[in-house]
Structure formats: C-alpha cells, structure tokens
Write a protein that holds these residues in place. Structure first.
Motif, PDB file in Angstrom:
ATOM      1  N   PHE A 123      17.470   7.143 -48.789  1.00  0.00           N
ATOM      2  CA  PHE A 123      18.374   5.977 -48.880  1.00  0.00           C
ATOM      3  C   PHE A 123      17.786   4.713 -48.259  1.00  0.00           C
ATOM      4  N   ASN A 124      16.675   4.799 -47.538  1.00  0.00           N
ATOM      5  CA  ASN A 124      16.090   3.596 -46.939  1.00  0.00           C
ATOM      6  C   ASN A 124      15.104   2.963 -47.924  1.00  0.00           C
ATOM      7  N   PRO A 125      15.419   1.778 -48.456  1.00  0.00           N
ATOM      8  CA  PRO A 125      14.575   1.192 -49.504  1.00  0.00           C
ATOM      9  C   PRO A 125      13.130   0.950 -49.080  1.00  0.00           C
ATOM     10  N   GLU A 179      16.758   6.827 -55.129  1.00  0.00           N
ATOM     11  CA  GLU A 179      17.169   5.999 -53.999  1.00  0.00           C
ATOM     12  C   GLU A 179      18.677   6.035 -53.807  1.00  0.00           C
ATOM     13  N   GLY A 180      19.107   6.446 -52.646  1.00  0.00           N
ATOM     14  CA  GLY A 180      20.541   6.477 -52.351  1.00  0.00           C
ATOM     15  C   GLY A 180      20.862   7.558 -51.345  1.00  0.00           C
ATOM     16  N   HIS A 181      22.165   7.710 -51.054  1.00  0.00           N
ATOM     17  CA  HIS A 181      22.637   8.721 -50.112  1.00  0.00           C
ATOM     18  C   HIS A 181      22.722  10.067 -50.817  1.00  0.00           C
ATOM     19  N   SER A 182      22.301  11.119 -50.165  1.00  0.00           N
ATOM     20  CA  SER A 182      22.315  12.455 -50.785  1.00  0.00           C
ATOM     21  C   SER A 182      23.713  12.826 -51.284  1.00  0.00           C
ATOM     22  N   GLU A 183      24.747  12.458 -50.522  1.00  0.00           N
ATOM     23  CA  GLU A 183      26.103  12.858 -50.941  1.00  0.00           C
ATOM     24  C   GLU A 183      26.551  12.132 -52.207  1.00  0.00           C
ATOM     25  N   ASP A 184      25.925  11.007 -52.508  1.00  0.00           N
ATOM     26  CA  ASP A 184      26.250  10.287 -53.754  1.00  0.00           C
ATOM     27  C   ASP A 184      25.393  10.774 -54.913  1.00  0.00           C
ATOM     28  N   LEU A 197      15.275  20.646 -47.036  1.00  0.00           N
ATOM     29  CA  LEU A 197      16.174  19.783 -46.261  1.00  0.00           C
ATOM     30  C   LEU A 197      15.426  19.224 -45.064  1.00  0.00           C
ATOM     31  N   ASP A 198      15.287  17.876 -45.046  1.00  0.00           N
ATOM     32  CA  ASP A 198      14.561  17.247 -43.940  1.00  0.00           C
ATOM     33  C   ASP A 198      15.100  15.853 -43.682  1.00  0.00           C
ATOM     34  N   HIS A 199      16.405  15.662 -43.945  1.00  0.00           N
ATOM     35  CA  HIS A 199      17.021  14.340 -43.742  1.00  0.00           C
ATOM     36  C   HIS A 199      17.848  14.344 -42.458  1.00  0.00           C
ATOM     37  N   TRP A 200      18.912  13.627 -42.349  1.00  0.00           N
ATOM     38  CA  TRP A 200      19.714  13.629 -41.113  1.00  0.00           C
ATOM     39  C   TRP A 200      20.234  15.034 -40.871  1.00  0.00           C
ATOM     40  N   LYS A 201      20.046  15.540 -39.687  1.00  0.00           N
ATOM     41  CA  LYS A 201      20.307  16.972 -39.433  1.00  0.00           C
ATOM     42  C   LYS A 201      21.778  17.350 -39.591  1.00  0.00           C
ATOM     43  N   GLU A 202      22.688  16.384 -39.315  1.00  0.00           N
ATOM     44  CA  GLU A 202      24.121  16.706 -39.472  1.00  0.00           C
ATOM     45  C   GLU A 202      24.544  16.659 -40.938  1.00  0.00           C
ATOM     46  N   ARG A 203      23.586  16.308 -41.825  1.00  0.00           N
ATOM     47  CA  ARG A 203      23.912  16.335 -43.248  1.00  0.00           C
ATOM     48  C   ARG A 203      23.510  17.657 -43.901  1.00  0.00           C
ATOM     49  N   TYR A 204      22.737  18.475 -43.160  1.00  0.00           N
ATOM     50  CA  TYR A 204      22.249  19.730 -43.782  1.00  0.00           C
ATOM     51  C   TYR A 204      23.407  20.583 -44.281  1.00  0.00           C
ATOM     52  N   HIS A 256       5.950  24.808 -34.482  1.00  0.00           N
ATOM     53  CA  HIS A 256       5.990  23.739 -33.478  1.00  0.00           C
ATOM     54  C   HIS A 256       6.334  22.427 -34.147  1.00  0.00           C
ATOM     55  N   LEU A 257       6.933  21.550 -33.379  1.00  0.00           N
ATOM     56  CA  LEU A 257       7.227  20.196 -33.843  1.00  0.00           C
ATOM     57  C   LEU A 257       5.927  19.541 -34.285  1.00  0.00           C
ATOM     58  N   GLU A 258       5.976  18.801 -35.372  1.00  0.00           N
ATOM     59  CA  GLU A 258       4.782  18.148 -35.914  1.00  0.00           C
ATOM     60  C   GLU A 258       4.020  17.389 -34.824  1.00  0.00           C
ATOM     61  N   TYR A 259       2.715  17.666 -34.760  1.00  0.00           N
ATOM     62  CA  TYR A 259       1.774  16.935 -33.889  1.00  0.00           C
ATOM     63  C   TYR A 259       2.087  17.096 -32.392  1.00  0.00           C
ATOM     64  N   GLU A 268       1.102  22.104 -39.365  1.00  0.00           N
ATOM     65  CA  GLU A 268       1.450  23.482 -38.953  1.00  0.00           C
ATOM     66  C   GLU A 268       2.670  23.996 -39.733  1.00  0.00           C
ATOM     67  N   LYS A 269       3.775  23.277 -39.679  1.00  0.00           N
ATOM     68  CA  LYS A 269       4.953  23.684 -40.467  1.00  0.00           C
ATOM     69  C   LYS A 269       4.641  23.530 -41.960  1.00  0.00           C
ATOM     70  N   GLY A 270       3.732  22.620 -42.286  1.00  0.00           N
ATOM     71  CA  GLY A 270       3.324  22.410 -43.685  1.00  0.00           C
ATOM     72  C   GLY A 270       2.742  23.671 -44.306  1.00  0.00           C
ATOM     73  N   ALA A 294      14.947  24.573 -44.497  1.00  0.00           N
ATOM     74  CA  ALA A 294      15.399  23.474 -43.637  1.00  0.00           C
ATOM     75  C   ALA A 294      14.429  23.260 -42.484  1.00  0.00           C
ATOM     76  N   ASP A 295      13.988  22.011 -42.302  1.00  0.00           N
ATOM     77  CA  ASP A 295      13.083  21.678 -41.203  1.00  0.00           C
ATOM     78  C   ASP A 295      13.896  21.434 -39.923  1.00  0.00           C
ATOM     79  N   ASN A 296      13.245  21.562 -38.763  1.00  0.00           N
ATOM     80  CA  ASN A 296      13.784  21.126 -37.464  1.00  0.00           C
ATOM     81  C   ASN A 296      15.010  21.874 -36.973  1.00  0.00           C
ATOM     82  N   ILE A 297      15.082  23.157 -37.198  1.00  0.00           N
ATOM     83  CA  ILE A 297      16.323  23.822 -36.786  1.00  0.00           C
ATOM     84  C   ILE A 297      16.320  24.150 -35.285  1.00  0.00           C
TER      85      ILE A 297
HETATM   86  C1  LIG Z   1      22.128  11.241 -46.157  1.00  0.00           C
HETATM   87  C2  LIG Z   1      20.784  10.758 -46.547  1.00  0.00           C
HETATM   88  N1  LIG Z   1      20.510  10.453 -47.825  1.00  0.00           N
HETATM   89  C3  LIG Z   1      19.284  10.025 -48.156  1.00  0.00           C
HETATM   90  N2  LIG Z   1      18.264   9.851 -47.294  1.00  0.00           N
HETATM   91  C4  LIG Z   1      18.516  10.144 -46.019  1.00  0.00           C
HETATM   92  C5  LIG Z   1      19.762  10.612 -45.587  1.00  0.00           C
HETATM   93  N3  LIG Z   1      19.706  10.833 -44.252  1.00  0.00           N
HETATM   94  C6  LIG Z   1      18.459  10.510 -43.865  1.00  0.00           C
HETATM   95  N4  LIG Z   1      17.738  10.080 -44.919  1.00  0.00           N
HETATM   96  C7  LIG Z   1      16.334   9.687 -44.901  1.00  0.00           C
HETATM   97  O1  LIG Z   1      15.609  10.878 -44.562  1.00  0.00           O
HETATM   98  C8  LIG Z   1      14.727  10.596 -43.460  1.00  0.00           C
HETATM   99  C9  LIG Z   1      15.342  11.064 -42.206  1.00  0.00           C
HETATM  100  C10 LIG Z   1      14.929  12.147 -41.610  1.00  0.00           C
HETATM  101  C11 LIG Z   1      15.566  12.608 -40.345  1.00  0.00           C
HETATM  102  N5  LIG Z   1      14.604  13.412 -39.645  1.00  0.00           N
HETATM  103  C12 LIG Z   1      14.599  13.432 -38.322  1.00  0.00           C
HETATM  104  O2  LIG Z   1      15.449  12.841 -37.671  1.00  0.00           O
HETATM  105  C13 LIG Z   1      13.500  14.161 -37.645  1.00  0.00           C
HETATM  106  C14 LIG Z   1      13.308  13.904 -36.291  1.00  0.00           C
HETATM  107  C15 LIG Z   1      12.266  14.524 -35.590  1.00  0.00           C
HETATM  108  C16 LIG Z   1      12.082  14.230 -34.173  1.00  0.00           C
HETATM  109  C17 LIG Z   1      11.580  15.183 -33.318  1.00  0.00           C
HETATM  110  C18 LIG Z   1      11.386  14.895 -31.960  1.00  0.00           C
HETATM  111  C19 LIG Z   1      11.697  13.638 -31.460  1.00  0.00           C
HETATM  112  F1  LIG Z   1      11.496  13.352 -30.164  1.00  0.00           F
HETATM  113  C20 LIG Z   1      12.195  12.683 -32.329  1.00  0.00           C
HETATM  114  C21 LIG Z   1      12.397  12.965 -33.667  1.00  0.00           C
HETATM  115  C22 LIG Z   1      11.413  15.412 -36.249  1.00  0.00           C
HETATM  116  C23 LIG Z   1      11.623  15.667 -37.604  1.00  0.00           C
HETATM  117  O3  LIG Z   1      10.802  16.525 -38.299  1.00  0.00           O
HETATM  118  C24 LIG Z   1      12.654  15.062 -38.318  1.00  0.00           C
HETATM  119  O4  LIG Z   1      12.821  15.365 -39.641  1.00  0.00           O
HETATM  120  C25 LIG Z   1      14.563   9.096 -43.458  1.00  0.00           C
HETATM  121  O5  LIG Z   1      13.602   8.718 -44.405  1.00  0.00           O
HETATM  122  C26 LIG Z   1      15.974   8.662 -43.854  1.00  0.00           C
HETATM  123  O6  LIG Z   1      15.978   7.357 -44.402  1.00  0.00           O
END
Ligand SMILES: Cc1ncnc2c1ncn2[C@@H]1O[C@H](/C=C/CNC(=O)c2cc(-c3ccc(F)cc3)cc(O)c2O)[C@@H](O)[C@H]1O
Ligand SMILES: [Mg+2]
Length: 216
Positions: A91-93, A116-121, A140-147, A197-200, A45-47, A168-171
């Motif tokens: 960043f998760n191998p 592979e690595g942290h976005s800030e690096d 933007l679809d990584h950790w939300k506090e990093r957006y 809507h949230l995926e699925y 849907e968001k796709g 940005a996803d998930n706002i």
């Molecule tokens: C600074 C840094 N650098 C590099 N990689 C980084 C990074 N920070 C994270 N990553 C990477 O990116 C992905 C992480 C995505 C985070 N997304 C979400 O948390 C997320 C959560 C939900 C969700 C919704 C309802 C629920 F009940 C539970 C979860 C839906 C979503 O669509 C999400 O995107 C993951 O592959 C992580 O390794």
C-alpha cells in the motif's frame, strides 16, 4: 530532500547488480543491508527456508502480502515454473515503485504483478478483477496484526484450497501472536514452525508454515 533508505537500496542494486540476474540482486541487497543499513527483507537465512518451501510446493499462483522493496517477490519468482505467477500487495506507493524497479532489474517482472493498495481491499478483488481461482502459496510479511484477519479473509473469499500453503514471516520477532493463536489450534490448518534468525541479526526469529486442510 535527502533520499530514503529504500531509494538507497534501489541505487545500490541499480549500480552493482547484474541486470537480469535475480541471485545477484538478492546478494546485492543482502550485502547492503547487512553491512550498511538494516532493512526488513526476509534475508538470506530465512530466505533459504522460503526457497525450500516454494520448491516443495511448486505453486502456479502465489500471493505475497507486503512487497516492501521486492526482495521476497524476487526470491519466490525466480523459482516459479514458466506459466506461474506472483501477485504481491503493497500500500505504500514509494515502496511499490521502488520494488517495481528492483524486480525489473532482477528480470522477473514477467512473473510478478504488484497490486497497490491495502490487503483487505485487494484480497476480495482477486477472483473477479485479477482472475485468481485458488491460491497455491501465500507469503505473509506485512503488518503483523494483519496476518490473522487477512488469513480469515482469504478463507471467506474462497481463495484457499486443500493443500494451499501459507508461510508467515516474523512469528517470533516482531511476533504475530494473534495469528499464531488463530492458526495453531485451528483444525483447518496443519502448522509447522521453522526456527531461524531475524534478517541480518543474531536475534531469534521463526517462520510458520500452515497448510490449509479444507473447509470441512
Ligand atoms: C495491510 C497492508 N496492505 C498492503 N501493504 C501493507 C499492509 N501492511 C503493511 N504493508 C506493507 O508491507 C510492508 C510492511 C511490513 C511489516 N514488516 C515488519 O514490520 C517487519 C519488521 C521487522 C523488524 C524486526 C526487528 C526490529 F527491531 C524492527 C523491525 C522485521 C521484519 O521481517 C518485518 O517484516 C511495507 O512495505 C508496508 O508498506
Ligand atoms: Mg518480515
């Protein structure tokens, strides 16, 4: 040691998807994650909203933050013109290696580079090490506090130009309140919210599009 959810997603793609067919890989992941195990792909849907904005932007250089299993990287890469490329940071191998395999099955690996690595690096290395001049599109679809901090970092590194599009996803869910606060009353960005809507799930979510207006 039993397999991870992400490994099971790779298994179902490898077993059921048509090699070289990105749509069939996306369908396979969407079916699995709506029927068997929920996973945080942007989803179908968001796709469709992502598709539309990528097609309107027709970007040459795309950055994605948070590859996960590669679903949105495939979604974007399948729409890119021949010379265009997508750089995606993870960043998760384990996720990076699973995404690499799924992206190869989809047949879009010639357009996609996983960094592979942290976005800030990695963001500060994009110009010199990855020969990026400007980014046309950022997903933007990584950790939300990093957006928010990563958006500021992109500006500081001179990677945005007039017209660069951030999406940005998930706002709404899980939400990215600091990002929304930063971007919405910022005269350098023109923002639009796309309700979905949230995926699925039947839960409300949204994506925020922010067009960079330039540094002045
Ligand atoms: C600074 C840094 N650098 C590099 N990689 C980084 C990074 N920070 C994270 N990553 C990477 O990116 C992905 C992480 C995505 C985070 N997304 C979400 O948390 C997320 C959560 C939900 C969700 C919704 C309802 C629920 F009940 C539970 C979860 C839906 C979503 O669509 C999400 O995107 C993951 O592959 C992580 O390794
Ligand atoms: Mg997301």
């Amino acid at each position: 040691m039993d397999q991870s959810k992400e490994q099971r997603i790779l298994n179902t793609v490898s077993y059921n998807a048509i090699k070289g067919n990105p749509e069939s890989v996306l369908d396979c992941i969407d079916k699995y994650c709506s029927k068997s195990e929920w996973a945080m792909n942007v989803g179908d849907e968001k796709g469709l909203i992502l598709d539309k904005i990528v097609e309107e932007t027709n970007p040459s250089v795309v950055l994605e933050l948070g590859t996960y299993c590669g679903y949105s990287a495939i979604r974007i890469a399948r729409l890119l013109k021949p010379k265009a490329r997508l750089l995606t940071i993870e960043f998760n191998p384990e996720f990076a290696s699973i995404a690499k395999e799924i992206i190869e099955i989809a047949g879009v690996n010639d357009k996609v580079t996983i960094l592979e690595g942290h976005s800030e690096d990695i963001i500060p290395q994009l110009k010199k090490k990855y020969e990026v001049e400007k980014l046309d599109f950022v997903f933007l679809d990584h950790w939300k506090e990093r957006y928010a901090p990563d958006t500021i970092l992109l500006e500081e590194c001179g990677l945005l130009r007039k017209g660069s599009v951030l999406l940005a996803d998930n706002i709404i869910y899980p939400g990215a309140p600091e990002f929304i606060k930063y971007i919405r009353n910022n005269k350098h960005f023109e923002c639009t919210t796309f309700l979905s809507h949230l995926e699925y799930m039947k839960v409300e979510d949204a994506m925020e599009k922010a067009v960079y207006l330039g540094p002045e």
